[in-house]
Design a protein around this motif. Structure first.
Motif, PDB file in Angstrom:
ATOM      1  N   GLU A   1       6.711  10.977  14.671  1.00  0.00           N
ATOM      2  CA  GLU A   1       7.189  10.899  13.290  1.00  0.00           C
ATOM      3  C   GLU A   1       8.424  11.774  13.078  1.00  0.00           C
ATOM      4  OE1 GLU A   1       2.992  10.026  10.891  1.00  0.00           O
ATOM      5  OE2 GLU A   1       3.606  12.086  11.328  1.00  0.00           O
TER       6      GLU A   1
ATOM      7  N   HIS B   1      10.205   4.328   9.159  1.00  0.00           N
ATOM      8  CA  HIS B   1       8.749   4.172   9.188  1.00  0.00           C
ATOM      9  C   HIS B   1       8.384   2.950   8.345  1.00  0.00           C
ATOM     10  CE1 HIS B   1       8.036   8.634  10.147  1.00  0.00           C
ATOM     11  NE2 HIS B   1       9.319   8.563   9.852  1.00  0.00           N
TER      12      HIS B   1
ATOM     13  N   THR C   1       4.645   1.188   7.220  1.00  0.00           N
ATOM     14  CA  THR C   1       3.204   1.428   7.368  1.00  0.00           C
ATOM     15  C   THR C   1       2.397   0.571   6.406  1.00  0.00           C
ATOM     16  OG1 THR C   1       1.504   3.174   7.450  1.00  0.00           O
ATOM     17  CG2 THR C   1       3.173   3.354   5.714  1.00  0.00           C
TER      18      THR C   1
ATOM     19  N   GLN D   1      -1.601   0.381   4.829  1.00  0.00           N
ATOM     20  CA  GLN D   1      -2.903   1.031   4.662  1.00  0.00           C
ATOM     21  C   GLN D   1      -3.719   0.239   3.663  1.00  0.00           C
ATOM     22  OE1 GLN D   1      -4.414   3.695   6.002  1.00  0.00           O
ATOM     23  NE2 GLN D   1      -2.758   4.359   7.354  1.00  0.00           N
TER      24      GLN D   1
ATOM     25  N   PRO E   1      -1.212   6.220   2.406  1.00  0.00           N
ATOM     26  CA  PRO E   1      -0.627   6.635   3.686  1.00  0.00           C
ATOM     27  C   PRO E   1      -0.525   8.149   3.802  1.00  0.00           C
ATOM     28  CG  PRO E   1       0.597   4.782   2.792  1.00  0.00           C
ATOM     29  CD  PRO E   1      -0.372   5.206   1.727  1.00  0.00           C
TER      30      PRO E   1
ATOM     31  N   ALA F   1       6.189   1.541   2.703  1.00  0.00           N
ATOM     32  CA  ALA F   1       4.732   1.460   2.765  1.00  0.00           C
ATOM     33  C   ALA F   1       4.223   0.290   1.944  1.00  0.00           C
ATOM     34  CB  ALA F   1       4.101   2.754   2.258  1.00  0.00           C
TER      35      ALA F   1
ATOM     36  N   VAL G   1       0.536  -0.691   0.500  1.00  0.00           N
ATOM     37  CA  VAL G   1      -0.784  -0.093   0.308  1.00  0.00           C
ATOM     38  C   VAL G   1      -1.661  -1.063  -0.477  1.00  0.00           C
ATOM     39  CG1 VAL G   1      -2.037   1.961  -0.433  1.00  0.00           C
ATOM     40  CG2 VAL G   1       0.408   2.125   0.110  1.00  0.00           C
TER      41      VAL G   1
ATOM     42  N   PRO H   1      -5.256  -0.398   9.934  1.00  0.00           N
ATOM     43  CA  PRO H   1      -3.995   0.158   9.434  1.00  0.00           C
ATOM     44  C   PRO H   1      -3.042   0.413  10.597  1.00  0.00           C
ATOM     45  CG  PRO H   1      -5.895   1.320   8.515  1.00  0.00           C
ATOM     46  CD  PRO H   1      -6.409   0.470   9.625  1.00  0.00           C
TER      47      PRO H   1
ATOM     48  N   SER I   1       1.287   1.680  11.729  1.00  0.00           N
ATOM     49  CA  SER I   1       2.627   2.150  11.393  1.00  0.00           C
ATOM     50  C   SER I   1       3.587   1.711  12.480  1.00  0.00           C
ATOM     51  CB  SER I   1       2.662   3.688  11.267  1.00  0.00           C
ATOM     52  OG  SER I   1       1.854   4.134  10.200  1.00  0.00           O
TER      53      SER I   1
ATOM     54  N   GLU J   1      -4.226   2.591  13.913  1.00  0.00           N
ATOM     55  CA  GLU J   1      -5.252   3.595  13.619  1.00  0.00           C
ATOM     56  C   GLU J   1      -6.657   3.054  13.839  1.00  0.00           C
ATOM     57  OE1 GLU J   1      -4.833   5.666   9.924  1.00  0.00           O
ATOM     58  OE2 GLU J   1      -2.647   5.352   9.901  1.00  0.00           O
TER      59      GLU J   1
END
Length: 292
Positions: A106, A112, A114, A116, A121, A170, A172, A222, A224, A239
């Motif tokens: 990171e 990034h 991602t 979730q 996140p 992100a 979410v 999840p 990234s 993850e």
């Protein structure tokens, strides 16, 4: 120098890239070793990340493989030069290797992306949100360890505020804001923090509602996607409580990139206080704040 018993993600990835370049070049292992003055076992250890590769030898290998892109060469040389030591080194006795590897990755990522679906996140969690998550852990975590875990996660977030900062996007799922893992007060503060963070020009946040009519066909966990200094060094982190994984194979990266693109198309418009229409993430945040 002895062999590394447990190479870091960066060391393994450097070796994997060298192996891929060798295979793509069509060079035979024996010819490579003869050209740069290596024994075959030594080359195998380099490609497995078990031993270091000097800059001179690395450049010789890349040249023999036909890599003439100086940006790629410099990126790989930087990986080889890195000591891997950073603020995360102080948490060696507490965190798993994969979490320290993630923090290192990171810290050098240029972008990034991602997704979730159960939690906010990690790089966007408030300290109180993190602290309550660890405080409510099952099985319980000793208070001292919970505080250290909280510090570790919050310190990871400093990667978003470097100069220049990386792009952060992100998606979410709405489910993350209905979970009672943390108190109502902390959930409200977390939502307010997301609104604040989304106003930074390098941060984009989209919410994926329960009512989405088109399934985004995402992987079941999840994930990234972290960009390196060059596209070839992009990495996917998937993850899982038991065995989170770092993926660097081009076909895997393409699959996860396509999945993320589908998510952005199905999710609501990016979080922006100026957007109050029914298809905006900000409208959903206002609704969530109202019902909490």
């Amino acid at each position: 120098m002895g062999l590394r018993a447990n190479p870091s993600q960066r060391q393994r990835r450097l070796g994997e890239e060298l192996r891929r370049m060798r295979e793509a070049s069509g060079r035979k292992r024996e010819d490579v070793c003869r050209h740069v003055g290596l024994h075959k076992p030594h080359l195998s250890h380099i490609e497995a990340g078990r031993t270091a590769c000097s800059e001179a030898r690395l450049r010789a290998l890349l040249g023999y493989y036909g890599c003439t892109d100086e940006t790629v060469v410099d990126a790989l040389v930087a990986m080889a030069r890195s000591s891997g030591k950073g603020w995360w080194s102080a948490y060696r006795e507490l965190t798993q290797d994969r979490l320290r590897d993630l923090a290192e990755l990171e810290s050098t990522a240029t972008a990034h992306r991602t997704f979730q679906w159960m939690y906010v996140p990690g790089l966007l969690q408030t300290r109180d949100y993190v602290a309550e998550l660890f405080g409510n852990n099952d099985p319980p975590v000793p208070a001292e360890d919970a505080a250290r875990f909280t510090d570790f996660r919050v310190l990871r977030q400093q990667c978003l505020f470097t100069d220049p900062p990386p792009r952060f996007h992100a998606v979410v799922h709405e489910a993350a804001f209905h979970m009672h893992f943390v108190s109502r007060k902390v959930r409200r503060e977390q939502l307010e923090y997301l609104v604040e963070a989304a106003q930074l020009p390098h941060i984009t946040i989209q919410l994926l509602p329960f009512r989405a009519e088109t399934p985004p066909s995402t992987p079941g966990a999840p994930f990234s996607i972290l960009d390196g200094r060059v596209p070839q060094l992009r990495t996917v982190y998937v993850e899982h409580p038991l065995s989170s994984a770092f993926l660097g194979e081009p076909e895997r990266i393409q699959a996860f990139s396509q999945a993320f693109n589908r998510l952005t198309m199905v999710a609501l418009d990016p979080l922006d206080p100026a957007q109050l229409h029914s298809g905006s993430s900000y409208r959903m945040v206002q609704h969530l704040l109202y019902i909490l």
